[in-house]
Design an enzyme around this catalytic site. Structure first.
Site, PDB file in Angstrom:
ATOM      1  N   ASP A  35      -3.272  22.764 -26.391  1.00 26.02           N
ATOM      2  CA  ASP A  35      -3.931  22.918 -25.558  1.00 26.02           C
ATOM      3  C   ASP A  35      -4.402  24.397 -25.568  1.00 26.02           C
ATOM      4  OD1 ASP A  35      -5.411  23.339 -22.620  1.00 26.02           O
ATOM      5  OD2 ASP A  35      -4.906  21.646 -22.214  1.00 26.02           O
ATOM      6  N   SER A 121     -15.220   8.623 -18.913  1.00 30.99           N
ATOM      7  CA  SER A 121     -15.371   8.957 -17.247  1.00 30.99           C
ATOM      8  C   SER A 121     -16.498   7.883 -16.792  1.00 30.99           C
ATOM      9  CB  SER A 121     -16.248  10.297 -17.111  1.00 30.99           C
ATOM     10  OG  SER A 121     -16.485  10.453 -15.744  1.00 30.99           O
ATOM     11  N   TYR A 152     -22.375  16.052 -18.760  1.00 34.68           N
ATOM     12  CA  TYR A 152     -21.092  15.509 -18.909  1.00 34.68           C
ATOM     13  C   TYR A 152     -20.936  14.319 -19.179  1.00 34.68           C
ATOM     14  CZ  TYR A 152     -16.214  14.538 -17.272  1.00 34.68           C
ATOM     15  OH  TYR A 152     -15.066  14.207 -17.227  1.00 34.68           O
ATOM     16  N   GLU A 194     -12.294  22.435  -9.286  1.00 38.27           N
ATOM     17  CA  GLU A 194     -11.529  21.577  -8.496  1.00 38.27           C
ATOM     18  C   GLU A 194     -12.575  20.461  -8.071  1.00 38.27           C
ATOM     19  OE1 GLU A 194     -12.042  24.542  -7.715  1.00 38.27           O
ATOM     20  OE2 GLU A 194     -12.653  24.885  -5.704  1.00 38.27           O
ATOM     21  N   THR A 222     -20.519   7.979  -1.586  1.00 43.09           N
ATOM     22  CA  THR A 222     -19.310   7.101  -1.615  1.00 43.09           C
ATOM     23  C   THR A 222     -18.595   7.355  -2.941  1.00 43.09           C
ATOM     24  OG1 THR A 222     -20.374   5.036  -1.989  1.00 43.09           O
ATOM     25  CG2 THR A 222     -19.599   5.385   0.192  1.00 43.09           C
ATOM     26  N   ARG A 223     -17.391   7.246  -2.899  1.00 37.70           N
ATOM     27  CA  ARG A 223     -16.494   7.236  -4.325  1.00 37.70           C
ATOM     28  C   ARG A 223     -15.130   6.673  -4.055  1.00 37.70           C
ATOM     29  NH1 ARG A 223     -20.747   9.618  -5.255  1.00 37.70           N
ATOM     30  NH2 ARG A 223     -21.093  11.431  -6.676  1.00 37.70           N
TER      31      ARG A 223
END
Ligand code: NAD
Length: 324
Positions: A35, A121, A152, A194, A222-223
């Site tokens: 990293d 993702s 992204y 974050e 919503t998630r």
């Protein structure tokens, strides 16, 4: 004596990568992590940790000087909505993450690597299927016609395709997971990268008992949020399987952001007011469709959101106390 399996974790200084290193160690692997930085919140569990830039092909070649049984590619330039959806970081996101994936795949072929895991993702899913907050569609076969709502997401979709070409043309074994909002202890909780659970835990913990917290948008978006332990379990199970198409790794427990905030307030034993303000939002609704993972791995995430929030809130509360 049986040989200890070796694994390489790219992005081992990040949230999921640092946890994955611990998990692989528990599973008996010798682990090398790489990293730009060491993990922020605890010492790395890796046997060997290389700080290096994976946008540089020579770094990729250097870190693969030994035979790895498994490579996990989690390094990416990423963050929550405040980083990904403002548009201010689009060029960095696309350039940096694509470079890492191009280099790592090239390296896999040069070094004759066997198997690589890629962390894609849920952001690859088309916006047009996620307009209704109560009824989003995120089954794996709904990715096309492609229309992600962020650069992204486009980079992730490009890279998924890139991995698939290396599988088709060079026979490289690939595993691709589409993560849906992973959260837990030792995740970024301040500074702009974050994500919603950590940001709301921080806001609730920092608020006085009769205070107000700010929530971006009307809070009705919503998630679903997946606790880190389930994510790690899913990664390892997918890697051990023979399935080479993208699979969702996410929770199917969908909540509104207002509900998420209320659940966090319960953890803190605080009854705060919510003030809705403008902010970067992303799609209106999203939930993990777990039909495919259930059918292919005979497993799906099951840790309740409430359990993960309890652990995460406690950890962030402690972090705040340490910082003050
Ligand atoms: P993270 O930001 O904590 O970890 C990513 C790591 O990659 C960081 O430690 C960063 O320093 C490292 N990195 C970035 N550029 C690098 C470079 N040029 N060279 C070497 N290292 C570099 O993110 P995370 O939450 O742990 O996510 C891990 C992976 O999972 C990422 O690919 C991310 O896009 C994907 N993902 C995460 C989520 C989530 O909810 N956390 C959701 C979907 C997908």
């Amino acid at each position: 004596m049986t040989r200890k399996k070796k694994s390489l974790v790219c992005g081992a200084g990040g949230f999921i990568g640092s946890h994955l290193v611990k998990k692989l160690k528990q599973d008996g692997f010798w682990v090398r992590g790489v990293d730009l930085k060491y993990p922020e919140f605890s010492k790395t569990a890796a046997d060997d940790f290389v700080t290096g830039d994976l946008r540089d092909l020579s770094t990729c070649l250097k870190i693969t000087d030994i035979d790895f049984d498994e490579i996990y590619q989690l390094a990416a330039d990423m963050g929550g909505a405040g980083f990904v959806f403002t548009g201010n970081h689009d060029a960095e996101i696309m350039h940096n993450s694509a470079m890492i994936n191009l280099n790592m795949l090239d390296t896999c072929i040069k070094m004759k690597a066997k198997k690589i895991f890629y962390s894609s993702s849920a952001c690859i899913y088309p916006e047009y299927n996620q307009l209704d907050p109560d009824n989003p569609k995120c089954s794996e076969n709904s990715a096309y016609p492609a229309a992600p709502d962020s650069e992204y997401g486009w980079e992730k979709l490009f890279s998924e395709r890139l991995y698939k070409t290396y599988h088709r043309n060079y026979g490289l074994q690939i595993r691709i997971a589409r993560f849906h909002n992973i959260f837990g202890e030792e995740g970024t909780w301040k500074g702009g990268r974050e994500k919603a659970p950590a940001a709301l835990c921080r806001k609730v913990a920092e608020s006085p008992d009769n205070g107000t917290i700010e929530v971006w948008g009307d809070g009705r978006q919503t998630r679903s949020f997946l606790y880190i332990d389930d994510c790690l379990e899913g990664i390892r199970k997918l890697m051990d399987s023979s399935y080479s198409e993208p699979v969702n790794i996410g929770s199917a427990e969908m909540v509104s952001i207002n509900r998420l905030a209320e659940m966090i307030m319960q953890k803190a034993d605080k009854n705060l007011k919510i003030k809705h303000i403008d902010g970067p939002l992303g799609v209106r609704g999203r939930n993990s469709d777990n039909t495919l993972i259930r059918n292919t791995l005979n497993w799906e995430p099951s840790i309740p959101l409430d359990y993960g929030l309890k652990k995460t809130y406690k950890w962030i509360e402690t972090q705040i106390k340490q910082w003050n």
